[in-house]
Design an enzyme around this catalytic site. Structure first.
Site, short mmCIF file in Angstrom:
data_model
loop_
_atom_site.label_atom_id
_atom_site.label_comp_id
_atom_site.label_asym_id
_atom_site.label_seq_id
_atom_site.Cartn_x
_atom_site.Cartn_y
_atom_site.Cartn_z
N SER A 136 -44.49 -27.88 80.36
CA SER A 136 -44.14 -27.44 81.71
C SER A 136 -44.65 -26.02 81.89
O SER A 136 -44.28 -25.12 81.14
CB SER A 136 -42.61 -27.49 81.86
OG SER A 136 -42.22 -26.99 83.11
N LYS A 162 -47.52 -30.25 83.28
CA LYS A 162 -46.67 -30.24 84.48
C LYS A 162 -46.72 -28.84 85.06
O LYS A 162 -46.49 -27.85 84.36
CB LYS A 162 -45.25 -30.63 84.08
CG LYS A 162 -44.14 -30.18 85.03
CD LYS A 162 -42.82 -30.84 84.66
CE LYS A 162 -41.64 -29.90 84.84
NZ LYS A 162 -40.36 -30.52 84.43
N LEU A 163 -47.03 -28.76 86.35
CA LEU A 163 -47.10 -27.46 87.03
C LEU A 163 -45.88 -27.29 87.91
O LEU A 163 -45.52 -28.18 88.68
CB LEU A 163 -48.34 -27.38 87.93
CG LEU A 163 -49.70 -27.57 87.25
CD1 LEU A 163 -50.81 -27.42 88.30
CD2 LEU A 163 -49.89 -26.54 86.13
N LYS A 164 -45.26 -26.13 87.81
CA LYS A 164 -44.19 -25.78 88.73
C LYS A 164 -44.83 -25.42 90.07
O LYS A 164 -45.85 -24.68 90.08
CB LYS A 164 -43.40 -24.59 88.19
CG LYS A 164 -42.60 -24.92 86.93
CD LYS A 164 -41.46 -25.88 87.25
CE LYS A 164 -40.52 -26.01 86.07
NZ LYS A 164 -39.38 -26.90 86.36
N ASP A 190 -43.61 -30.16 89.61
CA ASP A 190 -42.16 -30.07 89.72
C ASP A 190 -41.80 -28.98 90.71
O ASP A 190 -42.12 -27.81 90.50
CB ASP A 190 -41.57 -29.74 88.33
CG ASP A 190 -40.04 -29.74 88.32
OD1 ASP A 190 -39.42 -29.98 89.38
OD2 ASP A 190 -39.46 -29.50 87.23
N ASN A 192 -38.55 -28.33 91.86
CA ASN A 192 -37.18 -27.80 91.71
C ASN A 192 -36.51 -27.55 93.07
O ASN A 192 -35.99 -26.46 93.32
CB ASN A 192 -37.17 -26.53 90.86
CG ASN A 192 -37.41 -26.81 89.38
OD1 ASN A 192 -38.42 -26.40 88.82
ND2 ASN A 192 -36.50 -27.53 88.74
N GLU A 215 -41.92 -34.18 91.02
CA GLU A 215 -40.53 -34.11 90.56
C GLU A 215 -39.69 -33.29 91.53
O GLU A 215 -40.06 -32.16 91.89
CB GLU A 215 -40.55 -33.47 89.16
CG GLU A 215 -39.23 -33.38 88.45
CD GLU A 215 -39.41 -32.77 87.03
OE1 GLU A 215 -40.55 -32.76 86.51
OE2 GLU A 215 -38.41 -32.30 86.47
N ASP A 240 -35.03 -35.36 89.16
CA ASP A 240 -34.47 -34.61 88.03
C ASP A 240 -33.05 -34.20 88.43
O ASP A 240 -32.08 -34.91 88.15
CB ASP A 240 -35.39 -33.41 87.72
CG ASP A 240 -34.83 -32.42 86.70
OD1 ASP A 240 -33.70 -32.60 86.23
OD2 ASP A 240 -35.53 -31.43 86.36
N LYS A 264 -32.40 -35.88 81.27
CA LYS A 264 -31.99 -34.68 80.52
C LYS A 264 -30.55 -34.90 80.11
O LYS A 264 -29.66 -34.95 80.96
CB LYS A 264 -32.06 -33.43 81.39
CG LYS A 264 -33.44 -32.93 81.72
CD LYS A 264 -33.35 -31.68 82.59
CE LYS A 264 -34.73 -31.21 82.99
NZ LYS A 264 -34.66 -30.18 84.05
N GLY A 292 -36.70 -31.19 79.73
CA GLY A 292 -36.30 -30.11 78.83
C GLY A 292 -35.63 -29.00 79.60
O GLY A 292 -35.74 -28.91 80.83
O1 OSB Z 1 -36.83 -28.59 86.23
O2 OSB Z 1 -37.52 -29.48 84.45
C1 OSB Z 1 -37.02 -28.51 85.03
C2 OSB Z 1 -36.65 -25.60 82.57
C3 OSB Z 1 -35.40 -25.12 82.92
C4 OSB Z 1 -34.73 -25.71 83.97
C5 OSB Z 1 -35.29 -26.79 84.67
C6 OSB Z 1 -36.54 -27.30 84.30
C7 OSB Z 1 -37.23 -26.65 83.26
C8 OSB Z 1 -38.58 -27.03 82.86
C9 OSB Z 1 -39.01 -26.69 81.45
O3 OSB Z 1 -39.39 -27.56 83.60
C10 OSB Z 1 -38.91 -27.85 80.55
C11 OSB Z 1 -39.04 -27.44 79.10
O4 OSB Z 1 -40.15 -27.20 78.65
O5 OSB Z 1 -38.00 -27.35 78.40
MG MG Z 2 -37.45 -30.53 86.83
#
Ligand code: OSB
Ligand code: MG
Length: 369
Positions: A136, A162-164, A190, A192, A215, A240, A264, A292
């Site tokens: 990520s 995976k790109l935020k 992702d 969020n 995501e 998620d 998760k 994660g």
């Molecule tokens: O949205 O998946 C998520 C980390 C912290 C909180 C939310 C997320 C994440 C990650 C990192 O995307 C995932 C990882 O490498 O542990």
């Molecule tokens: Mg996520």
């Protein structure tokens, strides 16, 4: 088993690089660890995945610590016979607080499996001895810096990127990374929860990059908005934050809000509920992958075991220890050909370095008995 004592440790671990999401920037992980000792002297460790602030979900580290100290630990310490399978009922009097419950469950399960000589993988139903790993990648200061970071991960062998994304950091960075990686690399994004249904036309522009999934673009509670998006774009929608239990997963799938699920354990209340989601998804032909929360080796060991179940058909955010920490709390997880090996020893199969737990403590351990 009877639990003789439970210790809450609070530690800080610096990340090797800042991790930026649509929620903000994180440079350190503030972690609560649960350490249990049974009346027979068997130990178990669990990691709480809550963030320092309630921005990913309503839970946060100090809140989890309080819920464990005030509610979960007393219930556990006064129970005559504790099993991981019985915690769902034992903790039912506390509504929500799934990350707090999951941390305690992980510690109990670790102790229970160590007592019986079984690994997490064997207990959960692993069918592989190694798992495909993705990484990520946070929001970067510039596209050039993003490409440098992605190039490095691709060279290390990660099997999926995976790109935020967030408004203002979406189509152009994705275009640049897709062109860097070529068409064959698995790529996903992702958000969020950073978008609304007003952004559907914008999100449709991502269809041209052949993404594996998008995501959680919209708010946690808004299943209907995800249904609308899934109808409007070709890229598969993956939830998620919204998926807090097997019941919610089943409902979201039935409503066509999601065609892939990020599992998760912390978010859903533990590994046993995570397996129930896996089973429900498998039954419905919905692929799952292991998400994660920047776990230390304690949580990572259990996540890697979970990711070895048959329905986990997509690479997880189960990256190597060094992607997060210069030094891990356990023996480090190392990538070999884009995969991590599933530990085979009893319990999580890893050993907690208690000297580091002590050295990285941000307050004295809290012993409950
Ligand atoms: O949205 O998946 C998520 C980390 C912290 C909180 C939310 C997320 C994440 C990650 C990192 O995307 C995932 C990882 O490498 O542990
Ligand atoms: Mg996520």
């Amino acid at each position: 088993m009877r639990i003789a004592r439970l210790t809450l440790h609070r530690i800080a671990m610096p990340l090797v690089r800042p991790f930026e999401t649509s929620f903000g920037v994180q440079t350190v992980r503030d972690v609560v660890l649960v350490h249990v000792v049974t009346a027979d002297g068997v130990e178990g460790w669990g990691e709480c995945v809550a963030g320092a602030d309630p921005v990913y979900s309503s839970e946060y580290v100090s809140g989890c610590e309080h819920v464990i100290e005030r509610y979960l630990a007393p219930a556990l310490l006064s129970a005559a016979d504790v099993t991981a399978e019985g915690l769902h009922t034992l903790f039912a009097f506390v509504v929500g607080h799934r990350m707090a419950k999951a941390a305690v469950e992980a510690a109990i399960l670790d102790a229970q499996l160590r007592a019986s000589g079984l690994s997490f993988g064997a207990y959960l139903g692993a069918v592989r001895n190694e798992v495909d790993c993705g990484v990520s990648v946070g929001i970067a200061p510039s596209i050039a810096e993003l490409l440098d970071e992605v190039r490095g991960y691709a060279a290390e062998g990660y099997r999926r990127i995976k790109l935020k994304i967030k408004p203002g950091w979406d189509v152009e960075p994705v275009r640049a990374v897709r062109s860097l990686l070529g068409g064959a690399m698995l790529l996903q994004v992702d958000a969020n929860t950073a978008y609304t249904t007003d952004d559907i036309d914008l999100l449709r522009e991502l269809d041209e990059f052949d993404l594996l999934l998008i995501e959680q673009p919209f708010a946690e509670e808004d299943i209907a908005a995800h249904v609308e998006l899934a109808e409007a774009i070709d890229t598969p929608v993956c939830l998620d934050e919204s998926i807090t239990s097997a019941a919610v997963a089943i409902d979201a799938i039935a409503r066509d809000a999601t065609s892939i699920i990020n599992v998760k354990p912390g978010r859903v209340g533990g590994y046993l509920e995570a397996v129930r989601i896996h089973d429900a998804c498998r039954h419905r032909d919905v692929p799952v992958w292991c998400g994660g929360m920047l776990e230390t080796g304690i949580g990572r060991a259990a996540n890697v075991a979970l990711a070895a179940l048959p329905g986990f058909t997509l690479p997880g955010d189960t990256s190597a220890s060094r992607r997060y920490y210069a030094e891990d709390l356990t023996e480090p997880f190392e990538l070999v050909e884009g995969r991590l090996r599933v530990p085979t020893g009893p319990g999580t199969g890893v050993t907690v370095r208690e000297d580091l737990v002590a050295a990285w403590a941000t307050r004295p351990p809290l012993l409950l008995r």
